[in-house]
Design a protein around this motif. Structure first.
Motif, PDB file in Angstrom:
ATOM      1  N   UNK A  12       0.829  -1.203   0.000  1.00  0.00           N
ATOM      2  CA  UNK A  12       0.000   0.000   0.000  1.00  0.00           C
ATOM      3  C   UNK A  12       0.868   1.260   0.000  1.00  0.00           C
ATOM      4  N   UNK A  43       2.031   1.776  -3.457  1.00  0.00           N
ATOM      5  CA  UNK A  43       0.955   2.251  -4.327  1.00  0.00           C
ATOM      6  C   UNK A  43       0.691   3.735  -4.093  1.00  0.00           C
ATOM      7  N   UNK A  44       0.726   4.139  -2.809  1.00  0.00           N
ATOM      8  CA  UNK A  44       0.490   5.558  -2.530  1.00  0.00           C
ATOM      9  C   UNK A  44       1.630   6.406  -3.079  1.00  0.00           C
ATOM     10  N   UNK A  95       1.048   6.810  -6.734  1.00  0.00           N
ATOM     11  CA  UNK A  95       0.002   7.818  -6.971  1.00  0.00           C
ATOM     12  C   UNK A  95       0.581   9.219  -6.860  1.00  0.00           C
ATOM     13  N   UNK A  96       1.371   9.419  -5.798  1.00  0.00           N
ATOM     14  CA  UNK A  96       1.950  10.745  -5.587  1.00  0.00           C
ATOM     15  C   UNK A  96       2.898  11.139  -6.700  1.00  0.00           C
TER      16      UNK A  96
END
Lengths: 540, 258
Positions: B124, B127-128, B131-132
């Motif tokens: 996770x 994944x974050x 995204x950033x």
């Protein structure tokens, strides 16, 4: 059953000597459910500041009189009185002390005009949704409905009035209703007509108003006082008077009110407007179930919603998607935005992240988007978009995306809190806030979750760093140290910290390891601490 | 003698020219490199600094908390210098929050510059971070993970070059005694940071901390090891002035402390 008195005997007793209902053997009274109140569909939450209605109280049953008082200056004045109190001769406008002197057994409540206004507004909103499109609050104790063309939906005016009275009775209110051709006449007849329901045939306002007191005309206090001096006390007294001198004596407003009540001048009602949540709906010709088609419909819905929001000047903080399935189930999905937004691309992306949570089942036949939480959002100027890159870009879309991925608690900033104790100096705040920094005392990059005790510490008292210590079963020899930085306990948080002191030292050991250690106590006074040493963090 | 027939599978001059142009463009899209401002480092880095659109990995020299804190501050200092132009924000993705924000502020990464994202597990967090990176509105993304394989690092590298955002991946120790940088990775540079003894002051006290900074690997370049002084309030490192005198000063400091 010799001890049981008959009904007539009970009624002959004074109020306070009558037996209670339970003693008389009646276990169940037809009392209203205490939690029944207005349905929560008029935008006001259940915990409104309004008083809960008291439908049928023991005070009513026993006939205990109740008055409501308000303080004006040094005097307490009766603002309202219940039916029993009115029968006993208490009137609004009396001094509270006078009323208490007249009636010994008197229930006195404080007036809550704000709560009354809130109730009236709520009732007006309810009326605007249920009975008539034009409803307004009139004065501190009334409502105006424009019933033109609506009463036939409820079985005629008579029947509508009875239903309305029943509705208000269920809520615990006494009311009287007047239907007239002008708002002024309706206002006067409802308050001074003396009967619960007055229905005035059109064109007869002048005759109906004639016997009513002048106060029914909504006149100003000064005009009423002047009229009393002239001996005018009925509305009929005004009819024969020439209008010019009347306007000079009692003011133009009086003439205007009189004409409004008789229907010579129009008096529009300014209605309350219930806020409607922006909502768009698409019914589908055939049920859909594939992710591509659902995405397409969501995209169309979002485009519709953006148009609607732009027309109304709103930005969405929360958008809920509702899917009606073929089998009657309703699926719902909500996305939140950290800042009011009208950006279609952003909303579509947030829904796309949640798409996997939809279970289409046998198919979806209708989809709707509702905005339960919106904020006013004006247009943004183009200059902000084409300005140079010096401005920091907006983080709100990224924050929404990350929150959509990991939940709302995953994203935060750390802000300072006003405390010198290191573990209390930080707090989590919202991701889009602008937190302040800390004083520039030397602080480690990572803090231990809780201070760990040091053993075999050798240190010079009172204010030298330790020379050697053992931590986590390893011995360290200190070659340099800084300190102490003295931090006092916060007695306003915990009484045990009244005298507590921590002396913090920054030490470097052989091998270049830098630590942040502290000693409880200042080394002089016993109550400040027991001189034990703790490790609290490590420096890089 | 007849001229040789053009081979059918040989690319023509135009094709070659377009390929060369493509290649040079893709090379040029590597963003501006962030120089350290220390000639000893910048000269040895291929880009003369850290690539602003690439993945950089950091690891502590040992599993000790001190090296861990040093690595954290090293990465935070770089992030602070990335964030300083334009007043933009750094995303710090991690799974276990034990950072102390006042300490980070002292290397230039104030609380209004950091946005923390806490994930439940490494996948996770990655994944974050991705995204950033793809959002492109951040100055820099830092992620703390214990495990990231070749696929994960390649994804991060691609996301960083797509979003033109630098990615700093802090790989924490999983098992004692095994360097996390021993696994394969698609990173542009890989750094290993450890604590070193600070220079002794002429008076009692702790001097400016020093770190041994080791560049384990860089693309198209050679590794090196340096001893540097720690980040100051703007996140800038410094080259120690008196390396040669350290032994003598240390003896004197021990004598003073004793």
């Amino acid at each position: 059953m010799a001890g049981k008195p008959s009904k007539s005997e009970i009624e002959r007793l004074p109020a306070h000597q009558r037996p209670t209902m339970r003693e008389m053997g009646r276990r169940s009274e037809a009392a209203e459910h205490p939690f029944r109140t207005l349905p929560g569909d008029d935008g006001v939450s259940g915990s409104s500041p309004a008083r809960a209605p008291t439908p049928l109280t023991w005070a009513d049953l026993w006939g205990r009189s109740t008055i409501v008082i308000a303080r004006s200056g040094q005097k307490e004045v009766v603002t309202a009185a219940c039916r029993h109190a009115l029968e006993l001769g208490l009137r609004p406008g009396m001094a509270a002390a006078h009323a208490r002197a007249l009636v010994a057994d008197l229930e006195v409540l404080d007036a809550e005009p704000e709560a009354d206004r809130a109730w009236l507004h709520r009732l007006a909103l309810h009326a605007a949704r249920k009975w008539t499109p034009i409803a307004a609050v009139s004065g501190p104790d009334g409502l105006w409905f424009d019933l033109t063309g609506t009463t036939h939906l409820f079985g005629g005016e008579e029947r509508f009035c009875r239903r309305l009275l029943d509705f208000l009775k269920r809520l615990g209110f006494d009311a009287s209703i007047a239907i007239a051709g002008t708002p002024g006449a309706a206002f006067a007849l409802a308050r001074h007509g003396g009967v619960p329901i007055t229905i005035l045939p059109p064109g007869t306002e002048a005759e109906a108003l004639a016997p009513l007191p002048l106060a029914a005309l909504r006149l100003e206090a000064s005009a009423l006082a002047t009229a009393a001096r002239f001996g005018l006390d009925r509305i009929a007294d005004l009819y024969p008077m020439p209008r010019g001198p009347l306007a000079r004596r009692l003011g133009l407003a009086t003439v205007e009110r009189l004409d409004q009540a008789r229907g010579m001048i129009a008096e529009p009602i300014v209605p309350v407007v219930p806020f409607e949540r922006p909502e768009v709906l698409r019914r589908l010709l055939e049920p859909i179930g594939t992710p591509e088609s659902i995405t397409q419909v969501i995209s169309d819905l979002v485009d519709d919603l953006i148009l609607l929001l732009r027309q109304r000047g709103l930005g969405a903080r929360k958008v809920a998607l509702t899917l009606d399935r073929v089998d009657g189930e309703v699926e719902s999905l909500a996305v939140g935005a950290s800042r009011a937004t009208r950006d279609g691309r952003h909303l579509k992306r947030m829904f796309a992240l949640r798409l996997s949570k939809i279970e289409p089942g046998l198919g979806i036949e209708a989809m709707r988007l509702i905005v339960p939480h919106s904020e006013p959002l004006g247009a943004s100027s183009v200059a902000a978009l084409i300005e140079d890159g010096a401005r920091a870009p907006d983080l709100a879309p990224l924050v929404d995306q990350l929150v959509g991925r990991s939940g709302p608690s995953a994203l935060f900033r750390i802000a300072s809190r006003e405390s010198d104790v290191p573990e209390r100096a930080v707090k989590q705040v919202e991701p889009l806030s602008e937190p302040q920094g800390w004083p520039a005392w030397k602080r480690p990059a990572r803090l231990l979750a809780r201070p760990e005790p040091l053993h075999n510490v050798i240190a010079l008292l009172p204010d030298h760093p330790p020379r050697r210590f053992t931590w986590r079963r390893q011995d360290y020899r200190v070659i340099a140290g800084d300190g102490p930085e003295r931090i006092h306990g916060e007695w306003w948080r915990r009484p045990g910290e009244l005298w507590a002191v921590r002396d913090y030292f920054q030490v470097e050991t052989e091998g270049g390891l830098r630590f942040w250690v502290f000693r409880r106590g200042d080394g002089v006074d016993q109550p400040t601490g027991d001189l034990t040493w703790y490790m609290h963090g490590v420096f890089g | 003698m007849s001229s040789p027939l053009p081979l059918p599978d040989r690319p023509s001059a135009e094709q070659l020219a377009s390929l060369r142009a493509n290649l040079s463009r893709s090379c040029a899209t590597g963003g501006p490199a962030l120089a350290f401002g220390i000639t000893q480092i910048d000269d040895r880095l291929v880009d003369h600094g850290l690539d602003g659109t690439g993945l950089h990995e950091f690891a502590a020299a040992t599993a000790s908390l001190n090296d861990d804190a040093a690595t954290t501050l090293f990465a935070a200092g770089i992030a602070a210098r990335f964030a300083s132009n334009g007043g933009r924000t750094v995303l710090w993705a991690l799974s276990k929050f034990d950072l102390y924000a006042p300490g980070l502020e002292q290397v230039g990464l104030g609380p209004n510059r950091i946005l923390y994202a806490q994930g439940s597990k490494d996948a996770q967090v990655l994944a974050m971070a991705e995204d950033g990176l793809r959002d492109g509105s951040l100055a820099c993304v830092i992620a703390e993970v214990k495990a990231a394989d070749m696929t994960a690092t390649r994804r991060l590298q691609l996301a960083a070059s797509d979003g033109k955002t630098p990615m700093l991946l802090y790989r924490r120790h999983r098992t004692r005694g095994r360097c996390p940088l021993s696994t394969l990775s698609a990173a542009m540079t890989r750094w290993r940071i450890g604590c070193a003894e600070s220079s002794r002051l002429p008076h009692p006290g702790v001097g400016r901390p020093r770190w041994s900074v080791e560049l384990v690997r860089q693309r198209a370049g050679n590794p090196f090891t340096l001893e540097l002084e720690a980040c100051d309030e703007q996140g800038r490192l410094a080259f120690p002035a008196t390396v040669a005198n350290r032994a003598a000063t240390r003896r004197r400091a021990v004598a003073q402390a004793a």
